[in-house]
Write a protein that holds these residues in place. Structure first.
Motif, PDB file in Angstrom:
ATOM      1  N   LEU A 157       0.827  -1.207   0.000  1.00  0.00           N
ATOM      2  CA  LEU A 157       0.000   0.000   0.000  1.00  0.00           C
ATOM      3  C   LEU A 157       0.862   1.258   0.000  1.00  0.00           C
ATOM      4  O   LEU A 157       0.546   2.242  -0.695  1.00  0.00           O
ATOM      5  CB  LEU A 157      -0.944  -0.012   1.199  1.00  0.00           C
ATOM      6  CG  LEU A 157      -1.976  -1.147   1.244  1.00  0.00           C
ATOM      7  CD1 LEU A 157      -2.858  -1.013   2.468  1.00  0.00           C
ATOM      8  CD2 LEU A 157      -2.810  -1.189  -0.026  1.00  0.00           C
ATOM      9  N   LYS A 158       1.953   1.255   0.753  1.00  0.00           N
ATOM     10  CA  LYS A 158       2.855   2.407   0.761  1.00  0.00           C
ATOM     11  C   LYS A 158       3.487   2.598  -0.610  1.00  0.00           C
ATOM     12  O   LYS A 158       3.636   3.726  -1.093  1.00  0.00           O
ATOM     13  CB  LYS A 158       3.943   2.225   1.826  1.00  0.00           C
ATOM     14  CG  LYS A 158       3.494   2.490   3.250  1.00  0.00           C
ATOM     15  CD  LYS A 158       4.669   2.393   4.210  1.00  0.00           C
ATOM     16  CE  LYS A 158       4.268   2.804   5.615  1.00  0.00           C
ATOM     17  NZ  LYS A 158       5.431   2.730   6.555  1.00  0.00           N
TER      18      LYS A 158
ATOM     19  N   ARG B 142       0.901   3.904  -3.212  1.00  0.00           N
ATOM     20  CA  ARG B 142       0.567   5.288  -2.877  1.00  0.00           C
ATOM     21  C   ARG B 142       1.675   6.234  -3.361  1.00  0.00           C
ATOM     22  O   ARG B 142       1.405   7.243  -4.022  1.00  0.00           O
ATOM     23  CB  ARG B 142       0.380   5.449  -1.364  1.00  0.00           C
ATOM     24  CG  ARG B 142      -0.066   6.849  -0.940  1.00  0.00           C
ATOM     25  CD  ARG B 142       0.111   7.037   0.564  1.00  0.00           C
ATOM     26  NE  ARG B 142      -0.627   6.059   1.326  1.00  0.00           N
ATOM     27  CZ  ARG B 142      -1.905   6.187   1.697  1.00  0.00           C
ATOM     28  NH1 ARG B 142      -2.578   7.274   1.355  1.00  0.00           N
ATOM     29  NH2 ARG B 142      -2.491   5.236   2.399  1.00  0.00           N
ATOM     30  N   ARG B 143       2.915   5.877  -3.050  1.00  0.00           N
ATOM     31  CA  ARG B 143       4.056   6.744  -3.378  1.00  0.00           C
ATOM     32  C   ARG B 143       4.358   6.745  -4.879  1.00  0.00           C
ATOM     33  O   ARG B 143       4.553   7.804  -5.490  1.00  0.00           O
ATOM     34  CB  ARG B 143       5.280   6.270  -2.604  1.00  0.00           C
ATOM     35  CG  ARG B 143       6.542   7.078  -2.837  1.00  0.00           C
ATOM     36  CD  ARG B 143       7.676   6.567  -1.982  1.00  0.00           C
ATOM     37  NE  ARG B 143       8.081   5.208  -2.319  1.00  0.00           N
ATOM     38  CZ  ARG B 143       7.865   4.141  -1.567  1.00  0.00           C
ATOM     39  NH1 ARG B 143       7.232   4.255  -0.416  1.00  0.00           N
ATOM     40  NH2 ARG B 143       8.277   2.946  -1.947  1.00  0.00           N
TER      41      ARG B 143
ATOM     42  N   LEU C 153      -1.292   7.941  -5.533  1.00  0.00           N
ATOM     43  CA  LEU C 153      -2.676   7.684  -5.155  1.00  0.00           C
ATOM     44  C   LEU C 153      -3.036   8.408  -3.870  1.00  0.00           C
ATOM     45  O   LEU C 153      -2.241   8.457  -2.927  1.00  0.00           O
ATOM     46  CB  LEU C 153      -2.919   6.182  -4.971  1.00  0.00           C
ATOM     47  CG  LEU C 153      -2.717   5.289  -6.202  1.00  0.00           C
ATOM     48  CD1 LEU C 153      -3.025   3.847  -5.845  1.00  0.00           C
ATOM     49  CD2 LEU C 153      -3.581   5.751  -7.361  1.00  0.00           C
ATOM     50  N   ASP C 154      -4.248   8.955  -3.825  1.00  0.00           N
ATOM     51  CA  ASP C 154      -4.756   9.510  -2.577  1.00  0.00           C
ATOM     52  C   ASP C 154      -5.419   8.391  -1.781  1.00  0.00           C
ATOM     53  O   ASP C 154      -5.377   7.213  -2.172  1.00  0.00           O
ATOM     54  CB  ASP C 154      -5.725  10.671  -2.842  1.00  0.00           C
ATOM     55  CG  ASP C 154      -6.935  10.252  -3.679  1.00  0.00           C
ATOM     56  OD1 ASP C 154      -7.157   9.020  -3.875  1.00  0.00           O
ATOM     57  OD2 ASP C 154      -7.666  11.156  -4.139  1.00  0.00           O
ATOM     58  N   GLU C 155      -6.042   8.739  -0.665  1.00  0.00           N
ATOM     59  CA  GLU C 155      -6.646   7.718   0.196  1.00  0.00           C
ATOM     60  C   GLU C 155      -7.717   6.913  -0.533  1.00  0.00           C
ATOM     61  O   GLU C 155      -7.810   5.695  -0.384  1.00  0.00           O
ATOM     62  CB  GLU C 155      -7.236   8.379   1.444  1.00  0.00           C
ATOM     63  CG  GLU C 155      -7.497   7.417   2.600  1.00  0.00           C
ATOM     64  CD  GLU C 155      -6.214   6.840   3.169  1.00  0.00           C
ATOM     65  OE1 GLU C 155      -6.276   5.724   3.717  1.00  0.00           O
ATOM     66  OE2 GLU C 155      -5.146   7.473   3.060  1.00  0.00           O
TER      67      GLU C 155
ATOM     68  N   VAL D  19      -5.976   4.400  -2.869  1.00  0.00           N
ATOM     69  CA  VAL D  19      -5.424   3.251  -2.141  1.00  0.00           C
ATOM     70  C   VAL D  19      -6.549   2.315  -1.704  1.00  0.00           C
ATOM     71  O   VAL D  19      -6.441   1.086  -1.815  1.00  0.00           O
ATOM     72  CB  VAL D  19      -4.604   3.723  -0.932  1.00  0.00           C
ATOM     73  CG1 VAL D  19      -4.190   2.537  -0.056  1.00  0.00           C
ATOM     74  CG2 VAL D  19      -3.363   4.480  -1.396  1.00  0.00           C
TER      75      VAL D  19
ATOM     76  N   TRP E 267      -7.768   0.253  -4.627  1.00  0.00           N
ATOM     77  CA  TRP E 267      -6.824  -0.842  -4.868  1.00  0.00           C
ATOM     78  C   TRP E 267      -7.094  -1.977  -3.882  1.00  0.00           C
ATOM     79  O   TRP E 267      -7.220  -3.140  -4.265  1.00  0.00           O
ATOM     80  CB  TRP E 267      -5.389  -0.318  -4.715  1.00  0.00           C
ATOM     81  CG  TRP E 267      -4.321  -1.379  -4.602  1.00  0.00           C
ATOM     82  CD1 TRP E 267      -3.997  -2.110  -3.503  1.00  0.00           C
ATOM     83  CD2 TRP E 267      -3.438  -1.803  -5.646  1.00  0.00           C
ATOM     84  NE1 TRP E 267      -2.955  -2.963  -3.772  1.00  0.00           N
ATOM     85  CE2 TRP E 267      -2.594  -2.803  -5.076  1.00  0.00           C
ATOM     86  CE3 TRP E 267      -3.256  -1.441  -6.979  1.00  0.00           C
ATOM     87  CZ2 TRP E 267      -1.598  -3.433  -5.819  1.00  0.00           C
ATOM     88  CZ3 TRP E 267      -2.247  -2.076  -7.711  1.00  0.00           C
ATOM     89  CH2 TRP E 267      -1.443  -3.057  -7.129  1.00  0.00           C
TER      90      TRP E 267
END
Length: 212
Positions: free
Chosen positions: A112-113, A116-117, A121-123, A126, A129
């Motif tokens: 997830l990290k 996102r990075r 991706l915003d919240e 994520v 996904w």
């Protein structure tokens, strides 16, 4: 025994259930994943993979949750988490690996990290996904149960097995991310039955000393 664990780690949750079910006492050694303690030199001196759980037993450090559970079943007394029959044992391992190999790697904290990075991706992104892979994985679990026809109260008839140790933490994680689990009736029913047992209730994240 000492279990290096984090309260929200589903892999640690699996091993806590197994230890409780077999009536084995252990000392929790708390490792904070959000603080990055699993990547520090101190913890990597215990488990070079930088992952939880790790179990210290009889002077050895054991890693990877399914391997730990099978070790506990082979070495320590108590109710068996893998059945004696080879076909039933394959069934339990196959179901467990749907969770540990097909679902969990796509939804763990590292993944997830990274998404996102890397993909900005915003919240919401994520979460989308996460929910996509939960839906695919839970559909696999439900179809496997229905096709094999070996489930009843638990994943394997009325015997608590490693499959249940894997199912319950994955349901907890999916609920935490507010996934729609209504299509997976048998998975949810088994989860509900398992949570009536002390071994599962005492292993859940909210019951851990680092749940703050």
């Amino acid at each position: 025994m000492k279990l290096h664990t984090f309260f929200r780690s589903s892999a640690s949750f699996r091993v806590r259930i197994a230890l409780n079910h077999k009536g084995l006492k252990y000392e929790p050694a708390l490792v904070s994943l959000p603080k990055g303690e699993h990547q520090g030199a101190s913890y990597r001196s215990v488990n070079s993979q930088g992952l939880v759980p790790a179990l210290e037993d009889a002077g050895r450090v054991l890693t990877q949750s399914l391997a730990i559970i099978e070790y506990l079943d082979e070495v320590h007394p108590g109710p068996k988490l893998l059945p004696a029959d080879p076909i039933d044992r394959h069934y339990v391992r196959a179901f467990s690996q749907i969770v540990a190999c097909e679902i969990h790697p796509l939804n763990n904290l590292r993944t997830l990290k990274y998404v996102r990075r890397t993909y900005g991706l915003d919240e919401d992104g994520v979460n989308a996904w996460y929910r996509h892979w939960i839906a695919e994985g839970f559909a696999m679990m439900e179809a496997f149960l229905e096709r094999e026809g070996k489930h009843d109260k638990y994943c394997l008839r009325d015997q608590v097995t490693m499959a249940d140790c894997c199912l319950v933490p994955q349901v907890f994680n999916a609920q935490r991310y507010q996934c729609d689990l209504r299509p997976y009736r048998e998975v949810l029913r088994i989860h509900e039955e398992c949570m009536k047992l002390d071994a599962f209730a005492h292993a859940q994240p909210s019951a851990q000393p680092d749940a703050v």
